[in-house]
Design an enzyme around this catalytic site. Structure first.
Site, mmCIF file in Angstrom:
data_model
loop_
_atom_site.group_PDB
_atom_site.id
_atom_site.type_symbol
_atom_site.label_atom_id
_atom_site.label_comp_id
_atom_site.label_asym_id
_atom_site.label_seq_id
_atom_site.Cartn_x
_atom_site.Cartn_y
_atom_site.Cartn_z
ATOM 1 N N CYS A 25 -8.090 6.083 10.566
ATOM 2 C CA CYS A 25 -8.424 4.801 9.923
ATOM 3 C C CYS A 25 -7.385 3.745 10.244
ATOM 4 O O CYS A 25 -7.000 2.942 9.381
ATOM 5 C CB CYS A 25 -8.583 4.950 8.412
ATOM 6 S SG CYS A 25 -9.931 6.014 7.949
ATOM 7 N N LYS A 54 -3.317 12.130 -2.993
ATOM 8 C CA LYS A 54 -2.293 12.363 -1.967
ATOM 9 C C LYS A 54 -0.969 12.759 -2.607
ATOM 10 O O LYS A 54 0.029 12.952 -1.913
ATOM 11 C CB LYS A 54 -2.099 11.100 -1.132
ATOM 12 C CG LYS A 54 -3.338 10.708 -0.318
ATOM 13 C CD LYS A 54 -3.027 9.558 0.592
ATOM 14 C CE LYS A 54 -4.255 8.859 1.100
ATOM 15 N NZ LYS A 54 -5.004 9.618 2.110
ATOM 16 N N ASP A 103 0.874 -1.174 0.000
ATOM 17 C CA ASP A 103 0.000 0.000 0.000
ATOM 18 C C ASP A 103 0.913 1.226 0.000
ATOM 19 O O ASP A 103 1.487 1.587 1.030
ATOM 20 C CB ASP A 103 -0.891 -0.052 1.247
ATOM 21 C CG ASP A 103 -1.646 1.252 1.471
ATOM 22 O OD1 ASP A 103 -1.419 2.221 0.713
ATOM 23 O OD2 ASP A 103 -2.452 1.303 2.408
HETATM 24 N N1 7TS Z 1 -3.605 3.486 2.664
HETATM 25 C C1 7TS Z 1 -3.000 4.447 3.361
HETATM 26 C C2 7TS Z 1 -1.656 4.193 3.963
HETATM 27 C C3 7TS Z 1 -3.642 5.679 3.512
HETATM 28 O O1 7TS Z 1 -3.042 6.646 4.200
HETATM 29 C C4 7TS Z 1 -4.922 5.886 2.945
HETATM 30 C C5 7TS Z 1 -5.692 7.166 3.149
HETATM 31 C C6 7TS Z 1 -5.483 4.847 2.184
HETATM 32 C C7 7TS Z 1 -4.798 3.666 2.076
HETATM 33 C C8 7TS Z 1 -6.778 4.992 1.474
HETATM 34 O O2 7TS Z 1 -6.626 5.835 0.394
HETATM 35 P P1 7TS Z 1 -7.886 6.282 -0.489
HETATM 36 O O3 7TS Z 1 -7.308 7.322 -1.397
HETATM 37 O O4 7TS Z 1 -8.362 5.072 -1.215
HETATM 38 O O5 7TS Z 1 -8.888 6.823 0.472
HETATM 39 N N2 7TS Z 1 -5.332 7.858 4.324
HETATM 40 C C9 7TS Z 1 -5.990 8.870 4.887
HETATM 41 C C10 7TS Z 1 -5.525 9.529 6.030
HETATM 42 O O6 7TS Z 1 -4.464 9.255 6.597
HETATM 43 N N3 7TS Z 1 -6.409 10.476 6.400
HETATM 44 O O7 7TS Z 1 -7.402 10.470 5.513
HETATM 45 C C11 7TS Z 1 -7.164 9.479 4.579
#
Ligand code: 7TS
Length: 414
Positions: free
Chosen positions: A372, A233, A207
């Site tokens: 999360c 991100k 991830d």
């Molecule tokens: N994996 C990691 C390590 C993350 O930080 C996040 C989102 C996800 C997966 C999921 O990503 P998405 O783009 O599919 O939502 N992290 C965060 C956070 O740290 N605060 O809000 C979202």
């Protein structure tokens, strides 16, 4: 490309490219945005790319012969090749566009997991996973009778590699682990984790949501079997992400969503045949504008040079850590030696929620909650922390203003 040792990132120049950073909140307070781990802000170049798409060539892709459709298809597929180059994948067949990291992981769980795992097989994750790399595996484990094993994390927030190595059995099929922890900032030694997994006959899914914006990622060098990340991100738009997978694995996997785009032929008598990679995994109209803008974000980010990005974010992290540790009662959760620009913290006598709400009044955006990562926080004996996270546009002055605001908030609540 390497850059000279004495160069540093021109952060003032970088900031000018982000219109949102000129915003003021709460009666004219300049915005101090320290929540880039949740979502990064978007440079003008990326906003312009989205705008240009809708102004000039908005059309569905892969289906039309008309000019706009050809232009949109060309730009979409060009973006795929840019992603391939960005992560050093061998082929564009290995680059699948998804809605984000969460969907990329779910693709692996539902397609690879459902087709390859049997009752009694084992999947290994770690205590520091985001829920998106826990819950899909739990759902599959419950359904198939697969065992989920969890790699422990020590009090610094470092994965216990000894335990990891000893947790493998002949039934361990896959390790799913974060490259960088969103709640602690820990950078995990993926190359080493991959080597061990492969020696034991298991695959590794990484991830990379929190890694890709901050460091050069080379999936070939890491020897990752799957690698997932999100556009929003890494200074790109929301609603788009990538799953990289080794071609031979993706080829053997069944589609997980059915629909247009992912088929070769559809027939009621003779059944349906599926498209080749990567289209087999891209059912329906994708996030066309966002994919094209993601390419722009990649070009923008790589144009800054990762060495400079890395050095700058490290300076921000060190300066913030030093100043924060001078605060009475400060507890920083996650003090791994290899750390990215994320600081999770608690202060004696102050609730995380109160700090988050009150510091917002000073214009400072940090995150409070479980990030999360409930199992991880519980392993540290807490339910919530405050988290400051840095992007390329943050300055040392902003760090100082954040710490000053934090001190004022603490006077109010303690
Ligand atoms: N994996 C990691 C390590 C993350 O930080 C996040 C989102 C996800 C997966 C999921 O990503 P998405 O783009 O599919 O939502 N992290 C965060 C956070 O740290 N605060 O809000 C979202």
């Amino acid at each position: 490309m390497t850059v000279a040792n004495d160069l540093i990132l021109d952060v003032e120049q970088v900031r000018k490219e982000f219109p949102i950073l000129a915003r003021q909140v709460h009666d004219g307070k300049p915005l101090i945005y320290l929540d880039s781990a949740a979502t990064s802000q978007t440079p003008q170049a990326v906003i312009d790319t989205l705008d240009d798409y809708y102004h000039r060539y908005n059309a569905n892709i892969h289906r039309g012969l008309h000019t706009l459709s050809e232009e949109a298809t060309g730009a979409y597929e060009h973006a795929r090749d840019t992603v391939r180059e960005f992560i050093n994948a061998e082929s564009i067949r290995e680059v699948i566009f998804t809605r984000g990291t969460t969907e990329a992981i779910n693709l692996v769980v539902h397609s690879w997991g459902r087709s390859q795992l049997k009752a009694g097989d084992e999947v290994m994750i770690s205590y520091m996973e985001h829920h998106s790399n826990i819950v899909p595996w739990q759902m599959l484990a419950n359904e198939l009778g697969v065992t989920l094993k969890v790699i422990p994390v020590d009090e610094r927030g470092v994965l216990d590699l000894d335990a990891y190595e000893h947790m493998f059995t002949e039934r361990t099929r896959l390790v799913a682990v974060a490259h960088v922890s969103n709640a602690l900032g820990t950078i995990n030694p993926i190359k080493q984790l991959a080597r061990i997994a492969h020696d034991k006959g298991a695959l590794i899914l990484v991830d990379g949501a929190q890694a890709v914006p901050h460091q050069r990622v080379d999936v070939a060098d890491l020897d990752a079997d799957f690698y997932a990340f999100s556009g929003h991100k890494m200074y790109g738009p929301t609603g788009v992400g990538v799953l990289y997978g080794k071609a031979e694995l993706l080829e053997a996997m069944p589609p997980w969503q059915g629909g247009g785009e992912m088929i070769k032929t559809v027939s009621f008598d003779q059944g349906t045949t599926y498209a080749e990679l990567p289209h087999k995994f891209e059912a329906g109209t994708p996030a066309i504008a966002e994919v094209i803008a993601l390419e722009r974000a990649i070009r923008w980010l790589t144009g800054l040079h990762f060495e400079l990005v890395n050095d700058w974010e490290h300076r921000l992290l060190e300066h913030a850590t030093e100043r924060m540790l001078a605060i009475d009662g400060m507890r920083i959760i996650g003090q791994a030696p290899e750390k990215s620009g994320v600081i999770s913290f608690l202060v004696d006598g102050a609730h995380a929620q109160d700090i988050g709400l009150l510091i917002d009044q000073f214009g400072v955006a940090i995150r409070t909650g479980n990030h999360c990562a409930q199992p991880l926080l519980h392993s540290f004996g807490v339910d919530a922390t405050c988290r400051a996270s840095f992007g390329v546009y943050n300055t040392l002055e902003e760090v100082d203003q954040f710490v000053d605001a934090l001190n004022r908030v603490l006077v109010m609540v303690r």
